[in-house]
Design a protein around this motif. Structure first.
Motif, PDB file in Angstrom:
ATOM      1  N   PHE A  99       0.953  -1.195  -0.154  1.00  0.00           N
ATOM      2  CA  PHE A  99       0.026   0.020   0.050  1.00  0.00           C
ATOM      3  C   PHE A  99       0.882   1.197   0.156  1.00  0.00           C
ATOM      4  O   PHE A  99       0.645   2.222  -0.797  1.00  0.00           O
ATOM      5  N   VAL A 100       1.717   1.290   0.839  1.00  0.00           N
ATOM      6  CA  VAL A 100       2.985   2.469   0.858  1.00  0.00           C
ATOM      7  C   VAL A 100       3.501   2.470  -0.687  1.00  0.00           C
ATOM      8  O   VAL A 100       3.549   3.691  -1.041  1.00  0.00           O
ATOM      9  N   ALA A 101       3.940   1.453  -1.194  1.00  0.00           N
ATOM     10  CA  ALA A 101       4.345   1.494  -2.485  1.00  0.00           C
ATOM     11  C   ALA A 101       3.479   2.086  -3.578  1.00  0.00           C
ATOM     12  O   ALA A 101       3.686   2.876  -4.619  1.00  0.00           O
ATOM     13  N   LEU A 102       2.067   1.755  -3.493  1.00  0.00           N
ATOM     14  CA  LEU A 102       1.066   1.967  -4.311  1.00  0.00           C
ATOM     15  C   LEU A 102       0.835   3.541  -4.294  1.00  0.00           C
ATOM     16  O   LEU A 102       0.709   4.357  -5.162  1.00  0.00           O
ATOM     17  N   TYR A 103       0.732   3.948  -2.998  1.00  0.00           N
ATOM     18  CA  TYR A 103       0.596   5.381  -2.804  1.00  0.00           C
ATOM     19  C   TYR A 103       1.590   6.279  -3.424  1.00  0.00           C
ATOM     20  O   TYR A 103       1.680   7.236  -3.915  1.00  0.00           O
ATOM     21  N   SER A 104       2.904   5.517  -3.359  1.00  0.00           N
ATOM     22  CA  SER A 104       4.119   6.503  -3.676  1.00  0.00           C
ATOM     23  C   SER A 104       4.130   6.525  -5.186  1.00  0.00           C
ATOM     24  O   SER A 104       4.334   7.672  -5.956  1.00  0.00           O
ATOM     25  N   ALA A 105       3.724   5.377  -5.763  1.00  0.00           N
ATOM     26  CA  ALA A 105       3.777   5.420  -7.531  1.00  0.00           C
ATOM     27  C   ALA A 105       2.645   6.405  -8.081  1.00  0.00           C
ATOM     28  O   ALA A 105       2.919   6.986  -9.030  1.00  0.00           O
ATOM     29  N   CYS A 106       1.364   6.206  -7.461  1.00  0.00           N
ATOM     30  CA  CYS A 106       0.526   7.202  -7.821  1.00  0.00           C
ATOM     31  C   CYS A 106       0.762   8.637  -7.545  1.00  0.00           C
ATOM     32  O   CYS A 106       0.149   9.477  -8.320  1.00  0.00           O
ATOM     33  N   SER A 107       1.445   8.572  -6.344  1.00  0.00           N
ATOM     34  CA  SER A 107       1.766  10.207  -6.116  1.00  0.00           C
ATOM     35  C   SER A 107       2.858  10.713  -7.435  1.00  0.00           C
ATOM     36  O   SER A 107       2.660  11.610  -7.884  1.00  0.00           O
ATOM     37  N   PHE A 108       3.568   9.712  -7.576  1.00  0.00           N
ATOM     38  CA  PHE A 108       4.474  10.156  -8.655  1.00  0.00           C
ATOM     39  C   PHE A 108       3.900  10.645 -10.191  1.00  0.00           C
ATOM     40  O   PHE A 108       3.977  11.552 -10.584  1.00  0.00           O
ATOM     41  N   PHE A 109       2.753   9.798 -10.391  1.00  0.00           N
ATOM     42  CA  PHE A 109       1.828  10.065 -11.710  1.00  0.00           C
ATOM     43  C   PHE A 109       1.245  11.176 -11.379  1.00  0.00           C
ATOM     44  O   PHE A 109       0.868  12.269 -12.443  1.00  0.00           O
TER      45      PHE A 109
END
Length: 552
Positions: A372-382
């Motif tokens: 979930f942390v990585a998902l948040y990070s990746a979506c924040s990137f986009f």
């Protein structure tokens, strides 16, 4: 040669951003920190707030740049992070013992280091890319959103079972990155570009943005699957290769013909000489002033009787880019609408990310916290990459940047109401992705919006005033979540003992928090929409006069 150095500086800025977003992985080790320190959820919230509180001292980095070169400020930031995170790692490993208050101060120091890193990157983009400043800022800041995904890959490559490893990495990786970037940063400031060079620069940004999208997709897909430590090392090597790949991208487009073929009509205000720019500002001011006079005098008795019209017109901005001192800024209604939108949007999502570990744990997904942390990070990137859309689409669909801000805040209340309806893994994943996209856009676009509304030369000070809402929101929103969490610990059927500490289990642990957060985020959407209505005329006036300058 000078152009190559400039692109290397931008790439170094993206590297710094990619490995210094250390606040995103707090959720990965927060449960272990809570257990070792034997503290309550409220006390853990204060530690989360302390990291955000460090951003209140962001102005110190701007003052330091008045007396020290960039590379010195960069190294100071790196050593602050090393001390702040390194000592916390020693505490969580039970190598040393520190009282709660000192751990709180270490969190403040670590949070302050992030702000110093950001300031260095902002200054690099502003100094070397004056003609395409918003795009450069968006591209650089976007990689900050990839930090958690990158750190997740590094941690899995070393030891996937040790969540405390994130603290050690938070201290060491930014220091190594800073030292590696030093030779690149020892470069003179770039000279002003001619129109043809600006065209080619714009196309280079398009290439770099495409590469950034592939990097984000790579991190997002990889962090959605499980893999062994050996596989993680291979995948990490692939991610590092994608980060280095932009070094060759600026050489792809190098001729005037390519520039005219791909984007013949692109123009930047910085292309015009001083006289043209002065004439443009005068035209914008006269047009905006005439609009204001017409609105006040036409059918005056009717307008005075309508509160809505009065609110939208009173003391609104007439000219974009007008410099605002701190005292003038505080008197602007537009600033407070902007402040409220950020406070009820981006800051609220930041608190959600800090509590993501406990939220996942309470819903029964403790083993999925890293995902979930990585998902948040990746979506924040986009989301951060999307903040460049107003500049890339200017000739096709021109909207005020404040309109994009209003649209970007809409996914936040949708995410919280989705969590109210369901506590499934799919719902939590979708909500986390939505708030990641929303917050990423807000964090990245805010720098450009502050510059446009209140002046580019005052942006450093004014933006630091804006982000004072982060520690305030972190305290209030986090305290609300912690109090609701602690209240549910009094119910025996919702308590589980894990690693010697009480853990609240079930949807009730956070459902009231989600209701409050959802309503607050709606206030942020409303505030941003009002800001758009009040600034729309200034943006429209600037665009009409830009088109006039292009034709002449």
């Amino acid at each position: 040669m000078e152009q190559s150095r400039k692109w290397m500086i931008l790439i170094a800025s993206t590297w710094i951003q990619a490995f210094t977003g250390t606040n995103f992985d707090f959720s990965s080790y927060s449960s272990d920190l809570k257990s070792v320190l034997e503290i309550s959820q409220v006390q853990l919230n204060y530690l989360s707030m302390a990291s955000d509180f460090g951003k209140a001292f962001g102005w110190c980095s701007g003052v330091s740049l008045m007396y020290f070169p960039l590379w010195v400020v960069l190294l100071i930031a790196a050593f602050m992070g090393l001390v702040g995170y390194g000592l916390q790692w020693l505490v969580i490993q039970r190598i040393i013992f520190l009282p709660y208050f000192l751990v709180f101060l270490l969190c403040v120091l670590a949070g302050c280091s992030i702000c110093w890193f950001n300031t260095v990157c902002y200054v690099l983009c502003i100094k070397h890319f004056s003609a395409n400043r918003p795009i450069a800022l968006s591209l650089s800041i976007s990689f900050n959103g990839a930090s958690a995904a990158l750190y997740n890959l590094i941690a899995n490559a070393i030891n996937s079972k040790d969540d405390t490893l994130y603290l050690l990495l938070n201290g060491l990786v930014p220091l190594v990155t800073s030292i590696a970037a030093l030779p690149i940063l020892w470069q003179p400031q770039s000279q002003t570009l001619c129109a043809d060079s600006v065209h080619r620069e714009y196309l280079n940004f398009r290439c770099l943005t495409i590469l950034a999208v592939f990097t984000g997709l790579y991190l997002l897909i990889l962090n959605s699957v499980s893999y062994s430590a050996q596989t993680a090392r291979i995948l990490l090597a692939g991610a590092l290769f994608l980060l280095v790949l932009p070094v060759i991208a600026p050489g792809v487009i190098c001729t005037e013909e390519w520039s005219e073929l791909f984007h013949p009509n692109y123009i930047s205000l910085e292309d015009n000489d001083t006289d043209d720019l002065g004439m443009l500002n005068e035209l914008i001011w006269k047009e905006a002033s005439s609009m204001n006079v017409w609105t006040e005098n036409s059918d005056g008795s009717k307008e005075k009787g309508r509160w809505t019209s009065s609110f939208l017109l009173r003391d609104r901005l007439l000219l974009l880019g007008e410099e605002h001192s701190a005292s003038l800024l505080m008197c602007r209604l537009d600033f407070w609408l902007y402040y409220l939108a950020y406070f009820c949007g981006g800051t609220l999502v930041l608190v959600y990310s800090n509590n993501l570990g406990q939220i996942s744990e309470s819903l029964g997904y403790r083993s999925e916290i890293s995902f979930f942390v990585a998902l948040y990070s990746a979506c924040s990137f986009f989301g951060r990459l999307l903040s460049a859309a107003p500049d890339f689409l200017r000739n096709k669909m021109n909207y005020a940047r404040t309109a994009w801000l209003a649209f970007a805040l809409i996914p936040t209340p949708l995410a919280f109401f989705l969590l109210i309806l369901s506590g499934s893994k799919a719902a939590l994943s979708a909500a986390t992705a939505l708030v990641g996209l929303s917050s990423g856009f807000v964090f990245s676009a805010a720098v450009s919006i502050t510059s446009e509304l209140f002046g580019p030369n005052s942006a450093g000070v004014n933006h630091n005033i804006l982000i004072t809402n982060i520690p305030l929101g972190s305290l209030l929103y986090g305290l609300l979540a912690a109090l609701v969490y602690e209240a549910n610990l009094g119910k025996p059927d919702q308590v589980l003992i894990l690693d010697g500490s009480k853990v609240c289990m079930g949807r009730n642990c956070y459902i009231q928090t989600f209701k409050w957060w959802g309503c607050i985020s709606l206030l942020g959407v409303a505030s941003s929409f009002l800001l758009f209505l009040r600034t729309k005329a200034a943006y429209d006036s600037q665009e009409r006069n830009r088109n006039w300058m292009r034709l002449t």
